[in-house]
Design a protein around this motif. Structure first.
Motif, PDB file in Angstrom:
ATOM      1  N   VAL A   1       0.765  -1.304   0.050  1.00  0.00           N
ATOM      2  CA  VAL A   1       0.063  -0.017   0.131  1.00  0.00           C
ATOM      3  C   VAL A   1       0.894   1.320   0.025  1.00  0.00           C
ATOM      4  N   VAL A   2       0.387   2.365  -0.485  1.00  0.00           N
ATOM      5  CA  VAL A   2       0.960   3.365  -0.635  1.00  0.00           C
ATOM      6  C   VAL A   2       0.288   4.506   0.145  1.00  0.00           C
ATOM      7  N   VAL A   3       0.694   5.124   1.224  1.00  0.00           N
ATOM      8  CA  VAL A   3       0.146   6.013   2.363  1.00  0.00           C
ATOM      9  C   VAL A   3       0.790   7.500   2.090  1.00  0.00           C
ATOM     10  N   ALA A   4      -0.027   8.531   1.486  1.00  0.00           N
ATOM     11  CA  ALA A   4       0.534   9.814   1.291  1.00  0.00           C
ATOM     12  C   ALA A   4      -0.039  10.745   2.412  1.00  0.00           C
ATOM     13  N   ILE A   5       0.893  11.700   3.178  1.00  0.00           N
ATOM     14  CA  ILE A   5       0.414  12.575   4.161  1.00  0.00           C
ATOM     15  C   ILE A   5       0.636  13.893   3.491  1.00  0.00           C
ATOM     16  N   ASP A   6      -0.350  14.494   3.495  1.00  0.00           N
ATOM     17  CA  ASP A   6      -0.314  15.991   3.075  1.00  0.00           C
ATOM     18  C   ASP A   6      -0.314  16.822   4.425  1.00  0.00           C
ATOM     19  N   PHE A   7       1.000  17.121   5.004  1.00  0.00           N
ATOM     20  CA  PHE A   7       1.186  17.942   6.055  1.00  0.00           C
ATOM     21  C   PHE A   7       1.182  19.474   6.017  1.00  0.00           C
TER      22      PHE A   7
ATOM     23  N   TYR B   1      -4.775   6.782   0.834  1.00  0.00           N
ATOM     24  CA  TYR B   1      -3.752   5.651   0.577  1.00  0.00           C
ATOM     25  C   TYR B   1      -4.484   4.902  -0.709  1.00  0.00           C
ATOM     26  N   SER B   2      -3.697   3.840  -1.426  1.00  0.00           N
ATOM     27  CA  SER B   2      -4.097   3.141  -2.164  1.00  0.00           C
ATOM     28  C   SER B   2      -3.390   1.786  -2.155  1.00  0.00           C
ATOM     29  N   PHE B   3      -4.046   0.869  -2.477  1.00  0.00           N
ATOM     30  CA  PHE B   3      -3.345  -0.532  -2.550  1.00  0.00           C
ATOM     31  C   PHE B   3      -2.715  -0.863  -4.069  1.00  0.00           C
ATOM     32  N   THR B   4      -1.469  -1.250  -3.880  1.00  0.00           N
ATOM     33  CA  THR B   4      -0.728  -1.252  -5.031  1.00  0.00           C
ATOM     34  C   THR B   4      -1.162  -2.193  -6.225  1.00  0.00           C
TER      35      THR B   4
ATOM     36  N   ILE C   1       9.805  11.903  -0.263  1.00  0.00           N
ATOM     37  CA  ILE C   1       9.557  13.298  -0.005  1.00  0.00           C
ATOM     38  C   ILE C   1       9.193  14.028  -1.486  1.00  0.00           C
ATOM     39  N   ALA C   2       7.710  13.906  -1.492  1.00  0.00           N
ATOM     40  CA  ALA C   2       7.285  14.758  -2.593  1.00  0.00           C
ATOM     41  C   ALA C   2       7.144  16.125  -2.589  1.00  0.00           C
ATOM     42  N   LEU C   3       7.075  16.838  -3.785  1.00  0.00           N
ATOM     43  CA  LEU C   3       6.899  18.196  -3.874  1.00  0.00           C
ATOM     44  C   LEU C   3       5.778  18.358  -3.914  1.00  0.00           C
ATOM     45  N   GLU C   4       4.814  19.539  -3.370  1.00  0.00           N
ATOM     46  CA  GLU C   4       3.593  19.742  -3.457  1.00  0.00           C
ATOM     47  C   GLU C   4       3.021  19.947  -4.893  1.00  0.00           C
ATOM     48  N   PRO C   5       3.347  21.147  -5.536  1.00  0.00           N
ATOM     49  CA  PRO C   5       3.077  21.366  -6.954  1.00  0.00           C
ATOM     50  C   PRO C   5       3.323  20.043  -7.890  1.00  0.00           C
ATOM     51  N   GLU C   6       4.200  19.309  -7.501  1.00  0.00           N
ATOM     52  CA  GLU C   6       4.570  18.142  -8.514  1.00  0.00           C
ATOM     53  C   GLU C   6       3.448  17.115  -8.312  1.00  0.00           C
ATOM     54  N   ALA C   7       2.979  16.873  -7.100  1.00  0.00           N
ATOM     55  CA  ALA C   7       1.983  15.798  -6.931  1.00  0.00           C
ATOM     56  C   ALA C   7       0.904  16.499  -7.347  1.00  0.00           C
ATOM     57  N   ALA C   8       0.528  17.700  -7.208  1.00  0.00           N
ATOM     58  CA  ALA C   8      -0.719  18.593  -7.881  1.00  0.00           C
ATOM     59  C   ALA C   8      -0.764  18.150  -9.315  1.00  0.00           C
TER      60      ALA C   8
ATOM     61  N   LEU D   1      -2.944  15.719  -2.072  1.00  0.00           N
ATOM     62  CA  LEU D   1      -2.950  14.247  -1.288  1.00  0.00           C
ATOM     63  C   LEU D   1      -3.191  13.312  -2.324  1.00  0.00           C
ATOM     64  N   LYS D   2      -4.134  13.359  -3.308  1.00  0.00           N
ATOM     65  CA  LYS D   2      -4.235  12.314  -4.277  1.00  0.00           C
ATOM     66  C   LYS D   2      -3.321  12.095  -5.261  1.00  0.00           C
ATOM     67  N   GLY D   3      -2.561  13.388  -5.674  1.00  0.00           N
ATOM     68  CA  GLY D   3      -1.326  13.266  -6.584  1.00  0.00           C
ATOM     69  C   GLY D   3      -0.321  12.549  -5.826  1.00  0.00           C
ATOM     70  N   ALA D   4       0.085  12.845  -4.708  1.00  0.00           N
ATOM     71  CA  ALA D   4       1.044  12.189  -3.996  1.00  0.00           C
ATOM     72  C   ALA D   4       0.992  10.544  -3.768  1.00  0.00           C
ATOM     73  N   VAL D   5      -0.293  10.164  -3.784  1.00  0.00           N
ATOM     74  CA  VAL D   5      -0.455   8.670  -3.790  1.00  0.00           C
ATOM     75  C   VAL D   5      -0.060   8.069  -5.214  1.00  0.00           C
TER      76      VAL D   5
END
Length: 657
Positions: free
Chosen positions: A40-46, A55-58, A218-225, A498-502
């Motif tokens: 599973v991948v869990v992304a946290i938007d802090f 999160y999403s199951f692979t 560590i993902a960059l916010e605008p990239e995830a978006a 959040l969704k992009g980070a997943v």
């Protein structure tokens, strides 16, 4: 001289000198670690003001589950995320996070609450601290200080436990941390130390470890978006520039009525919401061709980040064209203007005292303001009422000897009146004025970005992040830039990152090229050239004239780097018999750096290669290969002695030097 005196003089060893010619190798397969399999991948938007996870199951990557709804949400604020607030007991142990922390703190008796440590909006500290280290402190509402690393680790640990608990409940069996790949988002404009700080806090929270760093991205916010925006279908967004109705509303309605839920396929599932991401490139995306550019403006609570991306077909990989820029122009700026307004009406001395003496009531007042802030819109005509907590009215009377009502009458702030129900009544103009400085800064900054040569022909502007929900910001961006590109807002815009980070965690290879935020190099000795080198850099060793402190560049700030790309340089010890070779790595925000003693050059790593005990047959010119590999937010460096294959590795470290 700077803090770094000549390494050669101070260490008493002659250092290293480049082997000419200095060559760059592109060595892609240097470090193909065995890819771990995560369930599973869990992304946290802090976030600065609110946080959440998804999160999403692979095995079923098209379903993104957004965490269950939080208890204790506020009226007028969707509680898909929880406030980024944390409460520690008087003994400095973790007590609670989010709504729970806020409500518990609020219910404490004032005599008790002053011993408890309550923190909010603390993420901004990482952006604003110039010399961030592991020792940096944060200040609680009661004025006490705690190490920032502890607070961030507590917060991440809270999310880790919440997510594992939810996964276990859903799967019916205990979920192990080792089965999870974690993704934490950070603003792209953060400096390297802040990004490294987040990683250290996550290690402390037990999400991953220095031995197993790939478990955390560590993902960059605008990239995830940006990754999420690529998947959008037309019914999942609001196109501010189109005149055709969107979702059955005309565009003017859409702005006025706030956001209608996109017709995303929502599966209700034990309070968590599941978004189906169709595994296609969205319609809007199909209009983009090879080489097209778009800009992602991520406007959150604390910072606003802007990143310009270009499409590379066939896979639609993203290439960053212009390094992330932005600044502290998040929606907190609006809160700050409100505070300034209160100071103007009631006096700065009173507001300062009130915050210290009645911290919980101050928090209440800001919550009341938050829900009114979300009701501000360009075409609003009726006033906005903000309830003043009873203790504010009471404390003001004690402090000044006259009533709040009196203060408002004599303050000559004509847009704010006192209503008989005990509320501050603000005219829509007064509210809009609070937004103006922040929105003006965002528009101004965007104009500067649009004027850069790399940023011509932008087709779309995606407005994302929590502050993008504000109709005032939407209108300002649309009227300023609508003629240059299409302004697009995803539905459920606060969850875009959040969704992009997943999605990023499921396929980290999607971002291919980034711009290096800094210039990196190593300190070396070069043969001294009269007339070219400054005389104070001359060092004579064994009859050879050396120029010390030379900065030998690996990569310049703003240069494009492919993720995972390795840059190689070859050096040789200045003194052939030398057995311990020390290579110091330096960074600078400047492009052109000649010497490591220049202002702004910082040491960020040391490679120490000890060759004692290796075979006696030392080649007369020993070759030391030095490699730097540019990863997500990590940079790894390695030195190899070519003759013996002895090597040493180090991660670039911005916090401990």
């Amino acid at each position: 001289t700077s803090a770094y005196s000549s390494p050669a003089k101070s260490l008493g060893d002659p250092g290293i000198t480049p082997l000419s010619p200095s060559h760059i190798g592109k060595d892609s397969d240097a470090d193909d670690a065995v890819e771990q399999l995560f369930l599973v991948v869990v992304a946290i938007d802090f976030g600065t003001t609110s946080s959440g996870y998804a999160y999403s199951f692979t095995k079923e990557p098209e379903c993104i589950h957004v965490m269950r709804r939080w208890e204790g949400g506020d009226p007028g604020v969707s509680n898909q995320k929880t406030p980024t607030t944390i409460l520690l007991t008087p003994e400095r142990k973790f007590h609670s996070f989010g709504y729970a922390a806020r409500d518990f703190y609020h219910d404490l008796d004032p005599t008790e609450s002053k011993h408890w440590l309550y923190f909010e909006k603390f993420k901004m500290k990482l952006h604003t601290t110039g010399n961030l280290t592991m020792e940096t402190d944060l200040t609680a509402a009661n004025g006490k200080k705690v190490k920032a690393l502890e607070i961030f680790a507590y917060a991440l640990q809270f999310f880790k436990e919440q997510a594992l608990k939810e996964l276990s409940d859903q799967g019916g069996s205990d979920f192990e941390n080792t089965e999870v790949r974690w993704v934490i988002t950070v603003p792209a404009i953060w400096k390297q130390p802040a990004k490294q700080f987040m990683r250290q806090a996550a290690y402390k929270a037990g999400m991953a470890s220095p031995e197993n760093p790939e478990q955390l991205i560590i993902a960059l916010e605008p990239e995830a978006a940006s990754i999420y925006c690529r998947k959008l279908r037309l019914h999942q967004m609001i196109d501010l520039s189109s005149r055709a109705p969107v979702n059955g509303y005309s565009p003017s309605d859409t702005i006025g009525t706030g956001f209608t839920q996109g017709k995303e396929h929502v599966r209700r599932n034990r309070q968590s919401r599941t978004f189906m991401v169709e595994n296609v490139i969205g319609e809007i995306w199909s209009e983009l061709e090879e080489g097209d550019r778009y800009i992602v403006v991520d406007s959150g609570g604390g910072t606003v980040d802007m990143t310009v991306h270009q499409i590379r077909l066939p896979e639609g990989h993203l290439k960053e064209l212009y390094k992330a820029t932005g600044g502290p122009y998040g929606s907190l700026g609006v809160d700050y203007e409100f505070e300034k307004l209160l100071c103007k009406i009631f006096g700065e001395d009173f507001i300062e005292q009130f915050k210290i003496k009645r911290p919980a009531a101050w928090v209440d007042l800001m919550i009341a303001f938050e829900s009114r802030k979300r009701a501000a819109a360009p075409d609003r005509t009726n006033p906005l009422n903000i309830t003043l907590p009873f203790s504010f009215i009471d404390y003001y009377k004690k402090f000044r000897g006259h009533s709040v009502e009196h203060a408002l009458r004599k303050s000559n702030v004509d847009f704010v009146k006192w209503s008989s129900q005990g509320m501050l009544r603000m005219s829509p103009d007064a509210m809009n004025a609070l937004f103006k400085p922040t929105i003006d800064q965002i528009v101004q900054h965007l104009s500067e970005v649009f004027d850069k040569p790399e940023v011509t022909n932008v087709k779309f502007l995606f407005l994302v992040g929590g502050f993008a929900e504000s109709p005032l910001l939407q209108q300002a961006v649309q009227s300023a830039f609508g003629s240059r590109c299409r302004v697009i807002i995803p539905q459920d815009v606060g969850l875009t990152i959040l969704k992009g980070a997943v999605l990023f965690g499921l396929d980290p290879a999607v971002i291919k090229v980034r711009r290096s935020p800094l210039t990196y190099g190593v300190g070396v000795l070069n043969r001294f050239v009269e007339g070219k080198h400054p005389p104070e850099k001359l060092l004579v060793k064994d009859g050879t004239r050396w120029c010390t402190d030379v900065f030998d560049k690996f990569i310049s700030a703003d240069q494009s780097v492919a993720l995972g790309e390795t840059v190689t340089r070859s050096y040789t010890p200045a003194k052939p018999s030398q057995l311990v070779i020390v290579i110091n790595i330096y960074s600078s925000e400047q492009d052109s750096v000649s010497f490591i003693t220049e202002p702004g050059v910082k040491k960020c790593g040391t490679l120490r290669l000890d060759l004692t005990g290796t075979d006696a047959a030392v080649p007369n010119r020993r070759e030391i290969k030095t490699l730097m590999q540019f990863g997500d937010t990590e940079i790894k460096a390695m030195a190899v002695d070519v003759a013996t294959s002895k090597s040493v590795k180090v991660g670039i470290d911005f916090l401990n030097y």
